[in-house]
Write a protein that holds these residues in place. Sequence first.
Motif: not given
Length: 246
Positions: A158-161, A171-175, A217-227
């Motif tokens: 659950k700590e892995i973003i 590359n693994i990015f964590t909270k 939203k967009g042609k594919s769109g993008y997500v914004t993560m908590i980091d």
Amino acid sequence: MIKAIIIDDEQHCIDRILSYCHKYKDSVDIIEVVQTVEGGLESIKNTQIDLLFLDVHIHNQTGFDLLKKIKHINFDIIFTTAYDKYAVQAFKFSAIDYLLKPIDRDDFNQAIEKVIDKSKKEHFDDKVQVLLHNISDGNQQKKISIPTNEGYIFIEVKEIIRCQSDVNYTNIFTKNNQKITVSKTLKTFEKMLEDFNFFRIHNSHLINLSHIKKYTKGKSGYVTMIDNTNLEVSIRRKEKFLEKMI
């Protein structure tokens, strides 16, 4: 010489391991074969071993029952098991070797050669604790063993973003703002984490869906993560991603 014990309640499996070990007779010495958990505990207590071949199901008990009774594990373990999705998943998370029955000779050779080639047994006790943690009934906070150049890092899933591909590395990015580089492909982590609310939104990005801040939203769109990282969702993965999010 590697001193080894086999703990298994199926004679044909014992015979197969003994047969496969013949190739390594100059490196591996099977000093005892035991068919019960109690007998296995007694052997481990009275003998200094380097390797344990351990069956998952032993009569009405398990190899995990045996491990819980050992205070400090200073030997390698290779599990043998009939296919069990959750046990196999736990082995992968803890980075402990396992062989599926009927045991394949090439798989056996690969596992035993890894033990022979080891110069030291770093963090094996910790890896077993991660395994027992993950195999516990009702335990939802799974941990994963992540190999690094220095050894292993043990973190809760659950700590892995997110995980990001870098050719044959990930590359693994964590909270807690850690970036851990691992010499494994992103596909390895995709297979390992797909049942834990992770989704591959792009060839380069595997994300924890629980850590999305927003989707734009967009042609594919993008997500914004908590980091606050913005990651593109590939067009071909967009539909499946949105289905996951509904």
